[in-house]
Design an enzyme around this catalytic site. Sequence first.
Site, short mmCIF file in Angstrom:
data_model
loop_
_atom_site.label_atom_id
_atom_site.label_comp_id
_atom_site.label_asym_id
_atom_site.label_seq_id
_atom_site.Cartn_x
_atom_site.Cartn_y
_atom_site.Cartn_z
N GLU A 1 21.19 -11.47 -15.94
CA GLU A 1 21.29 -12.90 -15.62
C GLU A 1 22.63 -13.51 -16.05
O GLU A 1 23.13 -14.44 -15.44
CB GLU A 1 20.14 -13.69 -16.26
N MET B 1 42.23 -9.20 -30.34
CA MET B 1 42.46 -10.53 -30.87
C MET B 1 41.91 -10.67 -32.28
O MET B 1 42.54 -11.24 -33.16
CB MET B 1 41.84 -11.58 -29.94
N LYS C 1 5.73 -22.28 -12.25
CA LYS C 1 5.32 -21.49 -11.09
C LYS C 1 4.33 -22.24 -10.20
O LYS C 1 4.44 -22.22 -8.97
CB LYS C 1 4.70 -20.17 -11.57
N GLN D 1 6.51 -14.58 -21.36
CA GLN D 1 7.80 -15.01 -20.81
C GLN D 1 7.95 -16.53 -20.76
O GLN D 1 8.50 -17.08 -19.82
CB GLN D 1 8.06 -14.38 -19.43
#
Lengths: 175, 555
Positions: free
Chosen positions: B50, B469, B162, B113
């Site tokens: 994602e 860095m 949902k 979830q």
Amino acid sequence: MEKHTLSVLVENSPGVLTRVAGLFARRGFNIDSLAVGRTDRADVSRMTIVVEGDKPLIEQVTKQLHKLIDVIKISNITEDEYVDRELVMIKVTAEPGQRVEILHIAGIFRARAVDLGSKTMTFECTGTGGKINAFEESLRPYGIKELVRTGKIAMLRGSKFVALSPAQARDAESA
Amino acid sequence: MEITVAEALVECLERENVEIIFGYPGGAVLPLYDALYHSTRIKHVLVRHEQGAVHAADGYARVTGRVGVCIGTSGPGATNLVTGIANAYMDSVPMVIFTGQVPTIQIGTDAFQEVDITGITLPITKHNYLLKDPAKLSMVIKNAFHIAATGRPGPVLIDIPKDVAQARISFKYPSTVKLRGYKPTYKGHPSKITEIAKLFGKAKRPVIYAGGGVIASNGSEELLKLAEAISAPVTNTFMGLAGFPGDHPLFLGMLGLHGTRYANLAITECDLLIGIGARFDDRVVMNINSFAPHATVIHIDIDPAEIGKVITTNVPLVGDVKLILKELLPLIEKVDRSEWLERIKSLKEQYPLSYNRDSSLKPQFIVEQLWNHTKGEAIIVTDVGQHQMWVAQYYHFKKPRTLVSSGGLGCMGFGLPAAVGAALGAPGRKVILVTGDGSIQMTIQELATMMEQCLSVKIILFNNSALGMVRQLQEYYCEGRHMATNFQFHPDFEMIARAYGIPAYTFRTEEDVVKGLPEVLDSPGPAFVNCIVPPGENVLPMVPAGRGINESVAC
């Protein structure tokens, strides 16, 4: 550090309090008190927020609040003439022999007894923060069992007011 | 006619002219994906994580100037988007993010979830919505796109349970938004504009300090006109790069921590500082007491909260950069500033950007070669770290929206997915990703997305086997103790690239670059170039911590 009183009109939508409180927390602004409730319109709530800080900080607080989509209008009424009130409820230890004395104190502050237990009395009192503090201190020697304050609410004096503009009043819709 | 919320959502996106969505499916977004299945106008790009979706939407938004759209499922899908949302928020990138949520009845029960993604993203979104009332879908989407793209742009998240997605509604798309708490100011206050024009006339040593707001408002052309009209040198913030032509004589390059010394010294010496669409970030200002100590400060920005946030401003002006500059231009009177421009010229000659050439392949050299071959015509995407700063210093951006990079958040792993989004947003244009071996390993799985979408991204990897860095910071601030910054194991990047079907090369010398780079850049299709660069190279100049902008060191 001065205390500033902000009168803030917000959408009466879920999460708006979290948005405002979260903003104060993450930007490191200190809330002295915050009182919130709906206005005469069901879709609009008013928050009275007392913040401590210097001018630049208050300016930053105001600007950041403005960035929240749910915040409709902010007025810093500190500099104006305004009426402010706070409500406190105090439950104090009161043996039967002390009741008259305590009621007398309450009378001085124009507090009202709202409940009575076998060993306690409960008062409500409204007024400015200073008066509430004084009332609290007067009862402290008897033993305060419980105390709850609403935080300050405030309103401009005279014909001035903090309200939606006509255009804002028309745009009633918000998700 | 009644349709489901999911179908209505797709309809809304089509009305908003969304052509592409980056996403990753899951249980809670099944209805949305089912609706997308039937859309002929919206292309869905399946990423491999994602985070890739949100960075790709970001890259797409930066090159096109349009709203990037991405989608993830509830729970881990949503939390995986968080870094990318924060990134878009910090860099003011317009984006709309859709997340699935568990059914309304399960919200707050720690369901499978389930995460409170509106709560989590509260501080990193311009606004967000949890859609509980199916009837409000159209209005929420209309508002979301409006909020994301207007004023100071930013990400807006819409969380859709949902069951809400499955609910049936009668669809109607609103033609206008009604947001009484949101009215960005575009037009600058006329009296302030006149005041500023007068200050231009009085100033002897003006400097324009321009940020990402110039690009966001599409005001690059006006900025160039302004700079030429008042003969003021221009320095860019990192986010502002590409908003002013990098090869222009008035250009000072980037300022700040790793800025050019001449930009930093010009700021120190100037008597009028014109901040345009920039936010006086700590990486620019460094020590606040020695930032532009002699200057009257003008600050033009669309976000009122940025004005006075960091430094005291003499003349604030809230509004859209492009509109304001357009109004300013006719008021300007030509002033002779040859003395100041001579001074700037001598500063440039005295303190040029430089690096030591030796037998190794220096990263700065590669960036110079990239410039030589593209002449600022390519879209350069970077990751985060030393390579990013070398690109900022040595690549002379010419046109707005040709630099895609994570500025405010400094988000390693941004580069590859952002390059995917940039390539999809700018078909036919050359997209070059400059990345590091640390950064690319954070999102390397998106090579699959890149290949699946047949994108011809050229990946130039600066491979120093280190987290350069941070290693550099340890050189300066930890007495050279390199804790956890040298990789003890490095994969064979050529083999990785080939595993994805990408032609791969390794460059070890300047000669390899000179000979090989043109072919890599000019041949069709993707390419992966593993450039072996020395681990000890530092980004210079730099301003040591706590020091003023005028105290940068070159070694």
